[in-house]
Design an enzyme around this catalytic site. Structure first.
Site, PDB file in Angstrom:
ATOM      1  N   CYS A 118       0.813  -1.228   0.000  1.00  0.00           N
ATOM      2  CA  CYS A 118       0.000   0.000   0.000  1.00  0.00           C
ATOM      3  C   CYS A 118       0.842   1.272   0.000  1.00  0.00           C
ATOM      4  O   CYS A 118       0.325   2.357  -0.252  1.00  0.00           O
ATOM      5  CB  CYS A 118      -0.952  -0.007   1.187  1.00  0.00           C
ATOM      6  SG  CYS A 118      -2.073  -1.414   1.167  1.00  0.00           S
ATOM      7  N   HIS A 260      -2.951   7.103   3.401  1.00  0.00           N
ATOM      8  CA  HIS A 260      -3.434   5.862   2.790  1.00  0.00           C
ATOM      9  C   HIS A 260      -4.788   5.530   3.403  1.00  0.00           C
ATOM     10  O   HIS A 260      -4.970   5.581   4.619  1.00  0.00           O
ATOM     11  CB  HIS A 260      -2.433   4.729   3.038  1.00  0.00           C
ATOM     12  CG  HIS A 260      -2.987   3.383   2.678  1.00  0.00           C
ATOM     13  ND1 HIS A 260      -3.613   3.155   1.476  1.00  0.00           N
ATOM     14  CD2 HIS A 260      -3.047   2.214   3.360  1.00  0.00           C
ATOM     15  CE1 HIS A 260      -4.014   1.893   1.436  1.00  0.00           C
ATOM     16  NE2 HIS A 260      -3.694   1.310   2.572  1.00  0.00           N
ATOM     17  N   ASN A 290     -10.350   0.308   0.709  1.00  0.00           N
ATOM     18  CA  ASN A 290      -8.888   0.328   0.641  1.00  0.00           C
ATOM     19  C   ASN A 290      -8.461  -0.142  -0.758  1.00  0.00           C
ATOM     20  O   ASN A 290      -8.672  -1.298  -1.110  1.00  0.00           O
ATOM     21  CB  ASN A 290      -8.341  -0.608   1.730  1.00  0.00           C
ATOM     22  CG  ASN A 290      -6.825  -0.679   1.754  1.00  0.00           C
ATOM     23  OD1 ASN A 290      -6.151  -0.244   0.822  1.00  0.00           O
ATOM     24  ND2 ASN A 290      -6.288  -1.242   2.824  1.00  0.00           N
TER      25      ASN A 290
HETATM   26  O1  UT7 Z   1      -3.777  -1.367   3.750  1.00  0.00           O
HETATM   27  C1  UT7 Z   1      -3.044  -2.114   4.615  1.00  0.00           C
HETATM   28  C2  UT7 Z   1      -3.593  -2.880   5.538  1.00  0.00           C
HETATM   29  N1  UT7 Z   1      -4.844  -3.056   6.139  1.00  0.00           N
HETATM   30  C3  UT7 Z   1      -5.294  -2.306   7.174  1.00  0.00           C
HETATM   31  O2  UT7 Z   1      -4.789  -1.271   7.501  1.00  0.00           O
HETATM   32  C4  UT7 Z   1      -6.419  -2.848   8.001  1.00  0.00           C
HETATM   33  C5  UT7 Z   1      -6.176  -2.597   9.457  1.00  0.00           C
HETATM   34  N2  UT7 Z   1      -7.141  -3.224  10.311  1.00  0.00           N
HETATM   35  C6  UT7 Z   1      -8.386  -2.778  10.410  1.00  0.00           C
HETATM   36  O3  UT7 Z   1      -8.769  -1.826   9.753  1.00  0.00           O
HETATM   37  C7  UT7 Z   1      -9.301  -3.415  11.424  1.00  0.00           C
HETATM   38  O4  UT7 Z   1      -8.533  -4.269  12.267  1.00  0.00           O
HETATM   39  C8  UT7 Z   1     -10.436  -4.251  10.773  1.00  0.00           C
HETATM   40  C9  UT7 Z   1     -11.442  -3.304  10.155  1.00  0.00           C
HETATM   41  C10 UT7 Z   1      -9.883  -5.188   9.730  1.00  0.00           C
HETATM   42  C11 UT7 Z   1     -11.152  -5.049  11.855  1.00  0.00           C
HETATM   43  O5  UT7 Z   1     -11.631  -4.201  12.883  1.00  0.00           O
HETATM   44  P1  UT7 Z   1     -11.341  -4.545  14.404  1.00  0.00           P
HETATM   45  O6  UT7 Z   1     -12.036  -3.512  15.200  1.00  0.00           O
HETATM   46  O7  UT7 Z   1      -9.861  -4.668  14.580  1.00  0.00           O
HETATM   47  O8  UT7 Z   1     -12.081  -5.927  14.581  1.00  0.00           O
HETATM   48  P2  UT7 Z   1     -11.483  -7.333  15.013  1.00  0.00           P
HETATM   49  O9  UT7 Z   1     -10.654  -7.920  13.922  1.00  0.00           O
HETATM   50  O10 UT7 Z   1     -10.863  -7.178  16.355  1.00  0.00           O
HETATM   51  O11 UT7 Z   1     -12.821  -8.170  15.149  1.00  0.00           O
HETATM   52  C12 UT7 Z   1     -13.840  -7.822  16.107  1.00  0.00           C
HETATM   53  C13 UT7 Z   1     -15.023  -8.725  15.878  1.00  0.00           C
HETATM   54  C14 UT7 Z   1     -14.632 -10.206  15.792  1.00  0.00           C
HETATM   55  O12 UT7 Z   1     -15.659 -10.962  16.416  1.00  0.00           O
HETATM   56  P3  UT7 Z   1     -15.485 -11.475  17.921  1.00  0.00           P
HETATM   57  O13 UT7 Z   1     -14.254 -12.353  17.893  1.00  0.00           O
HETATM   58  O14 UT7 Z   1     -15.296 -10.255  18.749  1.00  0.00           O
HETATM   59  O15 UT7 Z   1     -16.761 -12.198  18.166  1.00  0.00           O
HETATM   60  C15 UT7 Z   1     -14.647 -10.488  14.305  1.00  0.00           C
HETATM   61  O16 UT7 Z   1     -14.922 -11.841  14.013  1.00  0.00           O
HETATM   62  O17 UT7 Z   1     -15.652  -8.421  14.628  1.00  0.00           O
HETATM   63  C16 UT7 Z   1     -15.786  -9.607  13.861  1.00  0.00           C
HETATM   64  N3  UT7 Z   1     -15.731  -9.271  12.446  1.00  0.00           N
HETATM   65  C17 UT7 Z   1     -16.810  -8.881  11.746  1.00  0.00           C
HETATM   66  N4  UT7 Z   1     -18.109  -8.743  12.086  1.00  0.00           N
HETATM   67  C18 UT7 Z   1     -18.945  -8.325  11.124  1.00  0.00           C
HETATM   68  C19 UT7 Z   1     -14.645  -9.236  11.630  1.00  0.00           C
HETATM   69  N5  UT7 Z   1     -15.000  -8.858  10.398  1.00  0.00           N
HETATM   70  C20 UT7 Z   1     -16.344  -8.620  10.448  1.00  0.00           C
HETATM   71  C21 UT7 Z   1     -17.285  -8.196   9.487  1.00  0.00           C
HETATM   72  N6  UT7 Z   1     -18.567  -8.049   9.866  1.00  0.00           N
HETATM   73  N7  UT7 Z   1     -16.935  -7.902   8.219  1.00  0.00           N
END
Ligand code: UT7
Length: 333
Positions: A118, A260, A290
């Site tokens: 990225c 980004h 993204n």
């Molecule tokens: O460009 C380069 C790289 N990429 C990034 O910069 C991405 C960086 N990361 C992020 O933006 C965030 O970490 C995400 C948006 C990917 C995820 O958000 P988060 O607040 O870190 O969520 P998490 O991964 O900690 O997941 C929280 C909960 C989980 O459920 P439990 O374990 O708490 O029951 C996930 O399974 O949200 C769940 N979850 C979803 N729920 C509904 C993960 N994806 C989804 C989804 N819809 N699409």
């Protein structure tokens, strides 16, 4: 490098996104997710997805044509073509060569890809600046072209909601007095190069494509989102602030910050750390998601075309991506 050699100036910008819009509500139909979760956690409302017959070079060609038109130059005026992509048409030949062919070029201008995930557009601008300062090349087409939705596992809700397709391009040439690049720095934190944090694990020489790869879906993007978020939210605001200080500027002197577009919460953290209003931090993640290295290039073109970015204003691009790679470019437009 010659002392005082001229740095690059951006003389034309362009971008291209596919017509097809996929909303969060559309994704609710294919994975267990919700519009509310995606908006709240990422800021994304919709993204663009390329039609089946459209590859990164096709979007890159359109963006390049628009940048050339804006610069008032024919493709033949270009003497180097750089294309940042993490989603090339194929391993080789390069996407840059495909774009050069699409532009009707028959050489001899060199064309090559840059892969810094990225951060690729920051890397490509930095390299273009070095080529211009060396005096060897004068007019460079810098493109960032991505079709990440081709590498997304549409059964994995933790990644498929995040990415979109787009391309951006700029034409650069030696700056005239008082214009152009003021500061540019790129870097990497290879201690985070573990493939389990963010990668497409298979299909390369480490694990060539096979039936097993197909069954395990290892030819798609894998990401530990929370880990990536932690690295990004702690490093991006710091590298931005450090760059502004090293450039001898104050945050108030930056008219536009273009980060980004990975997550609106990361963008907010940058604005907070710098103490600047979100009005000066450009975001389009709501419309495109993204788009990897294309994100800052598309945002820059939107700012130019909407008339919000005026000649003489100061712009800061800040990027980070898998590797981990990062880059900051500050220029007077
Ligand atoms: O460009 C380069 C790289 N990429 C990034 O910069 C991405 C960086 N990361 C992020 O933006 C965030 O970490 C995400 C948006 C990917 C995820 O958000 P988060 O607040 O870190 O969520 P998490 O991964 O900690 O997941 C929280 C909960 C989980 O459920 P439990 O374990 O708490 O029951 C996930 O399974 O949200 C769940 N979850 C979803 N729920 C509904 C993960 N994806 C989804 C989804 N819809 N699409």
């Amino acid at each position: 490098m010659a002392e005082g050699a001229q740095r690059l100036a951006i003389v034309g910008t362009g971008s291209a996104v596919p017509e097809k819009v996929v909303t969060n509500f559309d994704l609710e139909q294919i994975v267990d997710t919700s519009d509310e979760w995606i908006r709240k956690r990422t800021g994304i409302v919709e993204r663009r997805v390329a039609e089946a017959d459209v590859a990164s070079s096709d979007l890159g060609t359109l963006a390049a044509q628009r940048a050339l038109e804006a610069a008032g130059l024919p493709a033949e005026a270009i003497d180097f073509i750089l294309c940042s992509t993490v989603s090339p048409d194929m391993f080789f030949p390069s996407t840059a060569c495909q774009i050069a062919r699409n532009l009707g070029l028959e050489g001899p201008a060199p064309a090559m890809d840059i892969q810094a995930a990225c951060s690729g557009f920051s890397y490509a601008l930095h390299v273009a600046d070095g080529l211009i300062r060396s005096g060897l090349y004068r007019r460079i087409l810098v493109i960032a072209a991505e079709t990440l939705t081709r590498f997304v596992d549409w059964t994995d809700r933790s990644t498929c909601v995040l990415f979109g397709d787009a391309a951006g391009a700029v034409v650069v040439e030696p700056a005239s007095e008082g214009q152009g690049l003021l500061y540019s720095k790129i870097g990497a934190f290879p201690q985070y190069a573990q493939t389990d944090i963010l990668s497409v694990p298979a299909g390369g020489s480490r694990k060539p494509f096979s039936q097993e790869v197909l069954e395990n879906r290892e030819h798609y993007i894998r990401m530990q989102g929370r880990e990536v978020f932690k690295i990004a939210v702690s490093t991006m605001p710091e590298i931005t602030l450090q760059a502004i200080q090293e450039a001898g500027l104050q945050p108030e002197a930056i008219d536009w910050i273009i980060p980004h577009q990975a997550n609106i919460r990361i963008t907010d953290a940058i604005a907070q750390r710098l103490g600047v209003s979100m009005d000066r931090v450009y975001t389009n993640i709501d419309r495109y998601g993204n788009t990897s290295s294309a994100s800052v290039a598309v945002a820059l073109d939107e700012l130019v075309r909407s008339g919000q970015l005026q000649r003489g204003q100061t712009v800061l691009l800040v990027t980070f991506g898998a590797g981990w790679t990062w880059g900051v470019n500050i220029f007077r437009y």
